[in-house]
Design a protein around this motif. Structure first.
Motif, PDB file in Angstrom:
ATOM      1  N   LEU A 172       1.198  -1.237   0.268  1.00 52.66           N
ATOM      2  CA  LEU A 172      -0.227  -0.164   0.216  1.00 52.66           C
ATOM      3  C   LEU A 172       0.485   1.418   0.195  1.00 52.66           C
ATOM      4  N   ASP A 173       0.535   2.559  -1.372  1.00 57.40           N
ATOM      5  CA  ASP A 173       1.527   3.040  -1.130  1.00 57.40           C
ATOM      6  C   ASP A 173       0.520   4.300   0.189  1.00 57.40           C
ATOM      7  N   LEU A 174       1.343   4.699   1.246  1.00 61.26           N
ATOM      8  CA  LEU A 174       0.604   5.542   1.830  1.00 61.26           C
ATOM      9  C   LEU A 174       0.208   7.075   1.481  1.00 61.26           C
ATOM     10  N   GLN A 175       1.768   7.566   0.669  1.00 63.74           N
ATOM     11  CA  GLN A 175       1.158   8.817   0.234  1.00 63.74           C
ATOM     12  C   GLN A 175      -0.215   9.356  -1.192  1.00 63.74           C
ATOM     13  N   SER A 176       0.111   8.006  -2.203  1.00 68.40           N
ATOM     14  CA  SER A 176      -0.621   7.815  -2.897  1.00 68.40           C
ATOM     15  C   SER A 176      -2.444   7.046  -2.461  1.00 68.40           C
ATOM     16  N   GLY A 177      -2.352   6.775  -1.210  1.00 70.32           N
ATOM     17  CA  GLY A 177      -3.772   5.682  -1.008  1.00 70.32           C
ATOM     18  C   GLY A 177      -4.051   4.358  -1.967  1.00 70.32           C
ATOM     19  N   GLU A 178      -2.847   4.142  -2.866  1.00 76.57           N
ATOM     20  CA  GLU A 178      -3.158   2.746  -3.753  1.00 76.57           C
ATOM     21  C   GLU A 178      -2.719   1.702  -3.528  1.00 76.57           C
ATOM     22  N   PHE A 179      -3.019   0.830  -4.037  1.00 77.79           N
ATOM     23  CA  PHE A 179      -2.086  -0.614  -3.894  1.00 77.79           C
ATOM     24  C   PHE A 179      -1.604  -0.753  -4.701  1.00 77.79           C
ATOM     25  N   ALA A 180      -0.753  -1.538  -4.671  1.00 79.50           N
ATOM     26  CA  ALA A 180       0.318  -1.935  -6.026  1.00 79.50           C
ATOM     27  C   ALA A 180       1.244  -2.653  -6.168  1.00 79.50           C
ATOM     28  N   GLU A 181       1.901  -3.311  -6.651  1.00 79.53           N
ATOM     29  CA  GLU A 181       2.417  -4.864  -6.824  1.00 79.53           C
ATOM     30  C   GLU A 181       3.847  -3.769  -6.939  1.00 79.53           C
ATOM     31  N   THR A 182       4.608  -2.655  -6.628  1.00 77.77           N
ATOM     32  CA  THR A 182       6.031  -1.720  -7.264  1.00 77.77           C
ATOM     33  C   THR A 182       6.074  -1.345  -5.869  1.00 77.77           C
ATOM     34  N   PRO A 183       7.417  -1.101  -5.680  1.00 81.27           N
ATOM     35  CA  PRO A 183       7.560  -0.151  -4.610  1.00 81.27           C
ATOM     36  C   PRO A 183       7.723   0.906  -5.195  1.00 81.27           C
ATOM     37  N   PRO A 184       6.939   2.520  -4.700  1.00 82.31           N
ATOM     38  CA  PRO A 184       7.308   3.802  -5.311  1.00 82.31           C
ATOM     39  C   PRO A 184       8.709   3.836  -5.074  1.00 82.31           C
ATOM     40  N   SER A 185       8.328   4.934  -5.118  1.00 78.60           N
ATOM     41  CA  SER A 185      10.098   5.935  -5.251  1.00 78.60           C
ATOM     42  C   SER A 185      10.983   6.110  -3.812  1.00 78.60           C
ATOM     43  N   HIS A 186       9.688   6.667  -3.210  1.00 76.99           N
ATOM     44  CA  HIS A 186       9.225   7.101  -1.652  1.00 76.99           C
ATOM     45  C   HIS A 186       9.589   5.753  -0.389  1.00 76.99           C
ATOM     46  N   HIS A 187       9.515   5.995   0.799  1.00 75.59           N
ATOM     47  CA  HIS A 187       9.618   5.473   1.748  1.00 75.59           C
ATOM     48  C   HIS A 187       8.454   4.960   2.482  1.00 75.59           C
ATOM     49  N   PHE A 188       7.199   5.443   1.651  1.00 77.84           N
ATOM     50  CA  PHE A 188       5.852   5.312   2.453  1.00 77.84           C
ATOM     51  C   PHE A 188       5.064   5.253   1.915  1.00 77.84           C
TER      52      PHE A 188
END
Length: 252
Positions: A172-188
């Motif tokens: 779960l990308d906490l910044q965008s509030g979206e589920f994903a499979e690839t880690p985002p560029s940030h650590h949240f």
């Protein structure tokens, strides 16, 4: 502009002493939204005032008749009484700790004075359910409330698609509030285990369902940290929850 009398229900959020005998009380109402009132004479201890201060404890549920002038930031209360009387929240240390946490979270996320009867009903129902809940439900109540409050306020991540739900890389990308499979560029972001626990909380529709969630204290604390971060990313000036260390203490 003349003040108009309104009948409304209210949930006490915060009370501050004013002068020798009065208080300024912040109340979330079902009809008028977030309001502040000056209440005289509730701390005098005299025969007339009795013990009126008990009505203005955080989390108290009230029926009110209030004077309302939308041009004033501080109005007055004509009549007040309890709309619901708790059996345990004001006397049980653990339930009171949970209730005060819920109230702080609500207070920090209310940015506009407008009424929201769905939000009011959710908070009122939650407090009444907490009051009669067993130990397991009480312990899980903070994460349940925080997860569902997101949805009512409009920034819940919702439920992942079937494909994502079964993915070993689910996050779960906490910044965008979206589920994903690839880690985002940030650590949240949250990994699969905590993400699935959060989804399980969101799928629970009633507090009674929390009885089947066997969360350890460690996992509960991780979820609380996760949700505090999630709120801080979506609400400017959210800061830290002052009641969170107390909550950890009472829940052990």
């Amino acid at each position: 502009m003349t003040a108009i009398l309104h009948k409304t229900k209210g949930i006490v959020l915060r009370t501050a002493k004013y002068g020798e005998t009065s208080v300024i009380v912040t109340i979330y109402t079902d009809k008028l939204g977030l309001q502040s009132y000056l209440v005289n004479g509730v701390r005098s201890g005299g025969r007339k005032s009795g013990n009126k201060a008990v009505f203005f404890q955080p989390a108290a549920l009230l029926e009110l008749v209030v004077y309302h002038n939308e041009l004033r930031s501080l109005n007055r209360i004509k009549e007040f009484k309890f709309s619901g009387i708790y059996q345990h929240i004001f006397s049980d240390v653990i339930k009171n700790g949970v209730a005060v946490f819920l109230i702080e979270l609500l207070h920090k996320t209310l940015r506009q004075p407008e009424a929201n009867e769905d939000l009011f009903g959710f908070v009122e129902d939650s407090l009444l359910a907490l009051d009669v809940s067993d130990a397991t439900v009480t312990a899980n109540f903070p994460v349940f409330f925080a997860a569902h409050l997101c949805g009512i306020l409009g920034f819940s991540p919702g439920i992942p698609s079937a494909g994502l739900f079964h993915s070993p890389q689910l996050l779960l990308d906490l910044q965008s509030g979206e589920f994903a499979e690839t880690p985002p560029s940030h650590h949240f972001y949250a990994g699969r285990e905590l993400t699935l626990l959060l989804v399980e909380l969101l799928q629970a529709r009633l507090p009674a369902e929390l009885k089947d969630m066997k969360l350890s204290a460690h996992k509960r604390n991780q979820l609380l940290d996760l949700l505090e971060l999630y709120y801080s990313l979506h609400f400017p000036e959210f800061g830290r929850l002052r009641t969170l260390p107390v909550l950890r203490e009472v829940l052990g």
